[in-house]
Design a protein around this motif. Structure first.
Motif, PDB file in Angstrom:
ATOM      1  N   LEU A  78      35.949   9.237  27.813  1.00  0.00           N
ATOM      2  CA  LEU A  78      36.328   8.851  29.171  1.00  0.00           C
ATOM      3  C   LEU A  78      37.730   9.348  29.506  1.00  0.00           C
ATOM      4  O   LEU A  78      37.974   9.951  30.549  1.00  0.00           O
ATOM      5  CB  LEU A  78      36.252   7.326  29.299  1.00  0.00           C
ATOM      6  N   TRP A  79      38.654   9.100  28.574  1.00  0.00           N
ATOM      7  CA  TRP A  79      40.062   9.397  28.813  1.00  0.00           C
ATOM      8  C   TRP A  79      40.378  10.887  28.734  1.00  0.00           C
ATOM      9  O   TRP A  79      41.164  11.419  29.514  1.00  0.00           O
ATOM     10  CB  TRP A  79      40.914   8.608  27.805  1.00  0.00           C
ATOM     11  N   GLU A  80      39.736  11.587  27.767  1.00  0.00           N
ATOM     12  CA  GLU A  80      40.088  12.983  27.519  1.00  0.00           C
ATOM     13  C   GLU A  80      39.232  13.959  28.327  1.00  0.00           C
ATOM     14  O   GLU A  80      39.620  15.108  28.513  1.00  0.00           O
ATOM     15  CB  GLU A  80      39.924  13.320  26.022  1.00  0.00           C
ATOM     16  N   VAL A  81      38.047  13.527  28.743  1.00  0.00           N
ATOM     17  CA  VAL A  81      37.123  14.457  29.399  1.00  0.00           C
ATOM     18  C   VAL A  81      36.772  14.013  30.824  1.00  0.00           C
ATOM     19  O   VAL A  81      37.004  14.744  31.783  1.00  0.00           O
ATOM     20  CB  VAL A  81      35.828  14.634  28.568  1.00  0.00           C
ATOM     21  N   ASP A 126      28.196  19.554  28.696  1.00  0.00           N
ATOM     22  CA  ASP A 126      28.622  20.104  27.411  1.00  0.00           C
ATOM     23  C   ASP A 126      30.039  19.687  27.025  1.00  0.00           C
ATOM     24  O   ASP A 126      30.369  19.637  25.842  1.00  0.00           O
ATOM     25  CB  ASP A 126      28.537  21.636  27.431  1.00  0.00           C
ATOM     26  N   LEU A 127      30.897  19.406  28.029  1.00  0.00           N
ATOM     27  CA  LEU A 127      32.267  19.012  27.700  1.00  0.00           C
ATOM     28  C   LEU A 127      32.282  17.669  26.986  1.00  0.00           C
ATOM     29  O   LEU A 127      32.980  17.486  25.988  1.00  0.00           O
ATOM     30  CB  LEU A 127      33.124  18.946  28.965  1.00  0.00           C
ATOM     31  N   ALA A 128      31.502  16.710  27.509  1.00  0.00           N
ATOM     32  CA  ALA A 128      31.421  15.405  26.854  1.00  0.00           C
ATOM     33  C   ALA A 128      30.787  15.558  25.476  1.00  0.00           C
ATOM     34  O   ALA A 128      31.229  14.939  24.499  1.00  0.00           O
ATOM     35  CB  ALA A 128      30.617  14.435  27.711  1.00  0.00           C
ATOM     36  N   ALA A 165      35.139  12.219  19.157  1.00  0.00           N
ATOM     37  CA  ALA A 165      35.687  11.314  20.172  1.00  0.00           C
ATOM     38  C   ALA A 165      34.764  10.111  20.391  1.00  0.00           C
ATOM     39  O   ALA A 165      33.553  10.263  20.502  1.00  0.00           O
ATOM     40  CB  ALA A 165      35.883  12.065  21.486  1.00  0.00           C
ATOM     41  N   SER A 166      35.358   8.924  20.464  1.00  0.00           N
ATOM     42  CA  SER A 166      34.612   7.713  20.785  1.00  0.00           C
ATOM     43  C   SER A 166      34.334   7.703  22.288  1.00  0.00           C
ATOM     44  O   SER A 166      34.949   8.465  23.034  1.00  0.00           O
ATOM     45  CB  SER A 166      35.448   6.492  20.417  1.00  0.00           C
ATOM     46  N   PRO A 167      33.416   6.839  22.757  1.00  0.00           N
ATOM     47  CA  PRO A 167      33.139   6.805  24.202  1.00  0.00           C
ATOM     48  C   PRO A 167      34.395   6.602  25.051  1.00  0.00           C
ATOM     49  O   PRO A 167      34.551   7.232  26.101  1.00  0.00           O
ATOM     50  CB  PRO A 167      32.182   5.618  24.346  1.00  0.00           C
ATOM     51  N   MET A 168      35.329   5.758  24.583  1.00  0.00           N
ATOM     52  CA  MET A 168      36.566   5.545  25.347  1.00  0.00           C
ATOM     53  C   MET A 168      37.415   6.809  25.392  1.00  0.00           C
ATOM     54  O   MET A 168      38.015   7.136  26.411  1.00  0.00           O
ATOM     55  CB  MET A 168      37.387   4.397  24.731  1.00  0.00           C
ATOM     56  N   ARG A 169      37.454   7.526  24.266  1.00  0.00           N
ATOM     57  CA  ARG A 169      38.227   8.769  24.235  1.00  0.00           C
ATOM     58  C   ARG A 169      37.574   9.829  25.118  1.00  0.00           C
ATOM     59  O   ARG A 169      38.265  10.611  25.764  1.00  0.00           O
ATOM     60  CB  ARG A 169      38.352   9.320  22.802  1.00  0.00           C
ATOM     61  N   LEU A 173      35.365   1.806  39.670  1.00  0.00           N
ATOM     62  CA  LEU A 173      34.043   1.667  40.285  1.00  0.00           C
ATOM     63  C   LEU A 173      33.352   3.033  40.367  1.00  0.00           C
ATOM     64  O   LEU A 173      32.163   3.167  40.060  1.00  0.00           O
ATOM     65  CB  LEU A 173      34.193   1.052  41.678  1.00  0.00           C
ATOM     66  N   GLY A 174      34.106   4.035  40.775  1.00  0.00           N
ATOM     67  CA  GLY A 174      33.553   5.385  40.884  1.00  0.00           C
ATOM     68  C   GLY A 174      33.108   5.923  39.533  1.00  0.00           C
ATOM     69  O   GLY A 174      32.067   6.567  39.422  1.00  0.00           O
ATOM     70  N   ILE A 175      33.886   5.637  38.486  1.00  0.00           N
ATOM     71  CA  ILE A 175      33.521   6.107  37.149  1.00  0.00           C
ATOM     72  C   ILE A 175      32.239   5.418  36.691  1.00  0.00           C
ATOM     73  O   ILE A 175      31.332   6.048  36.147  1.00  0.00           O
ATOM     74  CB  ILE A 175      34.676   5.855  36.155  1.00  0.00           C
ATOM     75  N   LEU A 176      32.165   4.113  36.955  1.00  0.00           N
ATOM     76  CA  LEU A 176      30.963   3.362  36.569  1.00  0.00           C
ATOM     77  C   LEU A 176      29.727   3.927  37.264  1.00  0.00           C
ATOM     78  O   LEU A 176      28.713   4.233  36.625  1.00  0.00           O
ATOM     79  CB  LEU A 176      31.143   1.880  36.934  1.00  0.00           C
ATOM     80  N   ILE A 177      29.827   4.095  38.589  1.00  0.00           N
ATOM     81  CA  ILE A 177      28.674   4.565  39.348  1.00  0.00           C
ATOM     82  C   ILE A 177      28.337   6.015  38.989  1.00  0.00           C
ATOM     83  O   ILE A 177      27.186   6.404  38.925  1.00  0.00           O
ATOM     84  CB  ILE A 177      28.925   4.421  40.866  1.00  0.00           C
TER      85      ILE A 177
END
Lengths: 268, 252
Positions: free
Chosen positions: A178-181, A162-164, A172-176, A92-96
């Motif tokens: 999320l996971w890596e950054v 800038d990290l993303a 990196a795909s959007p999922m990556r 939820l926190g990531i979404l918001i």
């Protein structure tokens, strides 16, 4: 003067070798004052027991197995509720935190429900779910959830754009991303949220056990009140404080040292 | 062969506070050959960073075309490596893991990407720092990692956005010399954004001067390589070219 310095140096070296000394020593004056007041005869012993009495009660309740059982009940409830709170709160926190739309929709609602304290839910929960595990779990999940959501939002927003972008331009795909950054970047804040959440949850649990419980540390303390056993009430309070110290110093602090502090995201 | 091609590139956006359209990039056309090193200079607000962000795919463009090897740019991708002013290294990854990140995203097995990463670290003289975390390195070393991280992914174009602006003056000169050396060894296609005229001339084959969202002029730089500050600082051609570019930027 010289002797005091030598003593101090010895103490610093000893605490460096055995850190537990640094934890215990500050409590010596607390226990000493308590002991002196209790033994002075200022209050009746049954009304204001001494450390020795509490220690004796601790040994006897541990020996009978009551204290370990109750402790286990309380901890399982807390962990169960906290696990659900984390499983709901971090996504939820990531979404918001990452969607402006989700932030606009959820934020006011979130703040509204945050203001309704955990205990304020009890009357309606008791009608809905009765005196049982569901009510207790609800309260703990509710208590743990908000600090985790709020900290995760803050954590996600604090990750430098800038990290993303760097990750994206490295393929990196959007999922990556999320996971890596996003997740590792938000981790120090998430841990802070977890620490606050568990702290609040622990307190809420004791409150709920006093009202709802049939077992647990809170129940033990309230049951002792009925029997007029001040010793067991004090024992319960000491167990609460000690347990939290252990969770914080042995679990949460090492995680912080291994992550945010190691990466230079948080200055120690 | 054209690696990068900008055709009538345009960027406007709506400013909700002013209540009007703002033009950041008016009309920019530019072709960059494979293996070319192009510096883009201009006063602040001329749209140079906006152009780089559009090429990188970080922000959408509102008119014209961006082509990489003939393919239209639609978003960020590994064919365009980016070096950031903020370094943008992943703090939770070691130097080796940072450099191996691009290959990792392509699914290259760990042994192989570690080997690639070590090879590129050696190129930047950073072999000893492989297992350190970025916060344990100086700014100059961090940006060396930033450069080889982008290079290790073998991009068609390397986009550099004022990469040396946040390091001290001495380190900057060293980094500039190292960049020209690495460029000579690997011949990547580079777009280098800067507001520092001497830096632009020192590094590039060609300097593009921007003004108010348009290309004002372009100058070829035919200085011999390897380029070293100790020699160029007294070089008449370098001085003349720098003065020429400076004049244009100031008039822009």
């Amino acid at each position: 003067m010289n002797i005091a310095l030598k003593f101090w140096s010895g103490y610093v070296r000893a605490t460096h070798r055995w850190p537990i000394i640094a934890t215990i020593v500050p409590f010596i004056p607390v226990v000493a004052i308590w002991s002196i007041v209790a033994n002075s005869g200022m209050f009746p012993r049954a009304f204001f027991p001494a450390p020795v009495d509490v220690m004796r009660s601790f040994i006897s309740l541990t020996y009978k197995g009551i204290l370990p059982d109750y402790l286990q009940d309380s901890l399982i409830r807390l962990l169960f509720g906290a696990a659900i709170g984390v499983a709901l709160g971090i996504p939820l926190g990531i979404l918001i935190g990452s969607s402006r739309l989700a932030h606009r929709i959820c934020w006011p609602v979130l703040l509204f429900f945050q203001a309704i304290g955990d205990i304020a839910w009890l009357p309606i929960l008791l009608i809905w779910f009765g005196f049982g595990l569901t009510t207790m779990t609800f309260v703990i999940v509710y208590t743990v959830l908000f600090p985790i959501v709020l900290s995760t939002v803050l954590g996600v927003q604090s990750v430098h754009r800038d990290l993303a972008r760097a990750a994206q331009s490295l393929g990196a795909s959007p999922m990556r991303v999320l996971w890596e950054v996003t997740l590792p970047g938000a981790l120090p804040n998430i841990i802070t949220g977890l620490r606050n959440g568990l702290g609040y949850g622990w307190r809420a649990l004791i409150a709920v056990e006093i009202i709802v419980g049939t077992s647990g540390i809170g129940f033990m303390m309230f049951d002792a009140r009925r029997a007029g056993s001040t010793v067991e009430i004090l024992l319960g309070m000491i167990v609460l404080g000690t347990l939290w110290y252990i969770v914080d110093a042995w679990i949460l602090a090492p995680i912080e040292r291994a992550t945010g502090q190691r990466w230079g995201l948080v200055t120690s | 062969m054209k690696t990068l091609s900008l055709k009538n590139l345009r960027k406007t956006y709506f400013d909700p506070y002013a209540g009007s359209q703002v033009t950041a990039v008016q009309d920019v056309s530019l072709d960059v050959e494979q293996g070319e090193f192009v510096s883009v200079v201009g006063p602040s607000g001329c749209g140079k960073t906006t152009i780089l962000n559009m090429i990188a795919g970080f922000i959408p463009y509102t008119g014209g075309e961006i082509l990489i090897d003939g393919n239209l740019v639609k978003g960020p991708g590994p064919d365009r490596g980016v070096v950031f002013q903020s370094f943008a290294l992943f703090p939770w990854k070691t130097v080796l893991e940072n450099v191996g990140f691009g290959p990792k995203m392509r699914g290259v097995p760990k042994d192989e990407r570690d080997r690639t990463a070590r090879e590129y670290l050696a190129l930047a003289g950073l072999s000893h720092a492989a297992d350190r975390y970025p916060n344990e390195l100086s700014g100059g070393m961090q940006q060396r990692v930033g450069v080889v991280r982008a290079l290790a992914n073998n991009p068609a174009v390397l986009l550099m956005d004022e990469p040396f602006a946040s390091v001290d003056a001495q380190t900057r000169m060293t980094l500039q010399e190292e960049l020209t050396r690495i460029w000579q060894e690997r011949k990547p296609t580079v777009i280098f954004i800067t507001h520092d005229v001497a830096e632009a001339v020192f590094l590039a084959n060609r300097v593009v001067v921007l003004s108010k969202g348009r290309v004002l002029d372009q100058i070829k730089v035919d200085l011999p390589r390897p380029r070293v500050w100790d020699q160029l600082i007294e070089d008449e051609t370098f001085k003349r070219l720098s003065a020429q570019v400076l004049q244009m930027v100031r008039a822009a």
